[in-house]
Design an enzyme around this catalytic site. Sequence first.
Site, mmCIF file in Angstrom:
data_model
loop_
_atom_site.group_PDB
_atom_site.id
_atom_site.type_symbol
_atom_site.label_atom_id
_atom_site.label_comp_id
_atom_site.label_asym_id
_atom_site.label_seq_id
_atom_site.Cartn_x
_atom_site.Cartn_y
_atom_site.Cartn_z
ATOM 1 N N THR A 63 1.054 -22.177 19.879
ATOM 2 C CA THR A 63 -0.303 -21.838 20.340
ATOM 3 C C THR A 63 -1.015 -20.910 19.357
ATOM 4 O O THR A 63 -0.381 -20.059 18.727
ATOM 5 C CB THR A 63 -0.292 -21.183 21.740
ATOM 6 O OG1 THR A 63 -1.628 -20.742 22.049
ATOM 7 C CG2 THR A 63 0.634 -19.984 21.831
ATOM 8 N N GLN A 64 -2.334 -21.091 19.242
ATOM 9 C CA GLN A 64 -3.098 -20.190 18.381
ATOM 10 C C GLN A 64 -3.460 -18.895 19.117
ATOM 11 O O GLN A 64 -4.030 -17.982 18.534
ATOM 12 C CB GLN A 64 -4.327 -20.866 17.773
ATOM 13 C CG GLN A 64 -5.260 -21.522 18.739
ATOM 14 C CD GLN A 64 -6.387 -22.266 18.020
ATOM 15 O OE1 GLN A 64 -7.500 -21.793 18.013
ATOM 16 N NE2 GLN A 64 -6.119 -23.415 17.429
ATOM 17 N N SER A 113 0.675 -10.052 -0.594
ATOM 18 C CA SER A 113 0.006 -11.363 -0.618
ATOM 19 C C SER A 113 0.670 -12.281 -1.633
ATOM 20 O O SER A 113 0.516 -13.494 -1.579
ATOM 21 C CB SER A 113 -1.466 -11.204 -0.984
ATOM 22 O OG SER A 113 -2.055 -10.275 -0.137
ATOM 23 N N THR A 115 3.189 -9.798 14.682
ATOM 24 C CA THR A 115 2.040 -10.351 13.965
ATOM 25 C C THR A 115 1.176 -9.186 13.519
ATOM 26 O O THR A 115 1.043 -8.203 14.264
ATOM 27 C CB THR A 115 1.182 -11.212 14.930
ATOM 28 O OG1 THR A 115 2.012 -12.191 15.506
ATOM 29 C CG2 THR A 115 0.031 -11.890 14.231
ATOM 30 N N THR A 139 0.812 -1.220 0.000
ATOM 31 C CA THR A 139 0.000 0.000 0.000
ATOM 32 C C THR A 139 0.842 1.266 0.000
ATOM 33 O O THR A 139 0.474 2.262 -0.615
ATOM 34 C CB THR A 139 -0.903 0.009 1.263
ATOM 35 O OG1 THR A 139 -1.719 -1.147 1.208
ATOM 36 C CG2 THR A 139 -1.789 1.224 1.309
ATOM 37 N N ASP A 197 1.885 -6.662 -4.387
ATOM 38 C CA ASP A 197 1.088 -6.720 -3.168
ATOM 39 C C ASP A 197 1.714 -7.846 -2.349
ATOM 40 O O ASP A 197 2.061 -8.899 -2.895
ATOM 41 C CB ASP A 197 -0.362 -7.069 -3.536
ATOM 42 C CG ASP A 197 -1.287 -7.021 -2.343
ATOM 43 O OD1 ASP A 197 -2.202 -6.187 -2.351
ATOM 44 O OD2 ASP A 197 -1.110 -7.830 -1.407
HETATM 45 N N1 ASP Z 1 -2.429 -5.665 0.522
HETATM 46 C C1 ASP Z 1 -1.372 -4.771 0.917
HETATM 47 C C2 ASP Z 1 -0.077 -5.574 0.947
HETATM 48 O O1 ASP Z 1 0.177 -6.267 1.863
HETATM 49 C C3 ASP Z 1 -1.666 -4.165 2.246
HETATM 50 C C4 ASP Z 1 -0.598 -3.244 2.770
HETATM 51 O O2 ASP Z 1 0.347 -2.892 2.120
HETATM 52 O O3 ASP Z 1 -0.725 -2.794 3.903
HETATM 53 O O4 ASP Z 1 0.686 -5.477 0.020
#
Ligand code: ASP
Length: 342
Positions: free
Chosen positions: A278-279, A61, A167, A15, A59
């Site tokens: 642990t979760q 992800s 986290t 982002t 991104d």
């Molecule tokens: N979806 C974005 C990413 O992780 C969210 C962010 O940058 O905060 O690349």
Amino acid sequence: MKDKINILLIYTGGTIGMVKDYDSDSLKPFNFRKLEKHIPELNQLDCRIDSVSFEKPIDSSNMNANHWLNIAELIESHYETHDGFVVLHGSDTMSYTASALSFMLENLSKPVIFTGSQLPIGDLRTDAKENLITAIQIASLRKKDAPLIGEVCLYFEYKLYRANRTTKINAEHFQAFASLNYPALAESGVHLNVFEENLLKINNRKKLKVHKQMDSNVAILKLFPGITEALFRSVLNTLNLKALIIETYGAGNAPTEKWLFSELKYALEKGIHIINVTQCSGGSVNMGQYETSQQLKKLGVIDGKNSTTEAAITKLMYLIGNKVSSKLFKTVFETSLRGEMN
Ligand code: ASP
């Protein structure tokens, strides 16, 4: 006159460097050069900033072990010429990447600070400017003419954390990260306060060693009430699986059902490493405290102690990539290598 501190800014995407695509109404990465255009304040900092960008910013992800290697190699190739590193990264998987880098970079004696933002840099209320500017200031900190920090950290919303303790806890708040099992390393307010007692000790005599093999044949399985034998077995039967993290309840507890015992026994006999994490977001595994964790202990399941899942999975990828022998694996995993557990 003193030489200026050299900082390398590594832009991977996220982002922090995105703009709105009004046709699709979604956020898309844009050219890194525009980032500097958006933060002219960068020129006022008392350090020299060089920047490199992923050819195609992503991104977070879409991050995987190849991208981690890319970042590690950029740090390696600029290690002699630069005093500190700031990695701009999407917040979604930042804790994973930063944890992975903490294992890949052994004997680090210079700061590697990850940061990102919740709002794009062009947004009026963006958190990107503060995060980026302070991250660079932190990467420039010196003590007795040497870097003050020699570890991989994550800076977000006024707090600096040890990266492999973090986290992502909130998809909306500016305070998006937490480090529940280890105190902050620094806090930014009117003053920038560094809590030196929380930093890893730097050993300048050892040379940086970059570990490049990360093995992705690992898995995470979160327990839930009613989890079936079929699900458990299908995960354990994954082709080439070398290790499984079980996210257990509370202090490392799991159902006492017989099928779970036999599945785990079978997996361990096949040489699959099983790790108990642990979760809960905070606190530690304590195998044997309850009856519901005794069978895991008896089987020789590895104790994830108070590791985050992000640190545990990347540590696994690192240890398997480094071909740590089955005999030593449990002992090595249960040892803190980069301050990731205690
Ligand atoms: N979806 C974005 C990413 O992780 C969210 C962010 O940058 O905060 O690349």
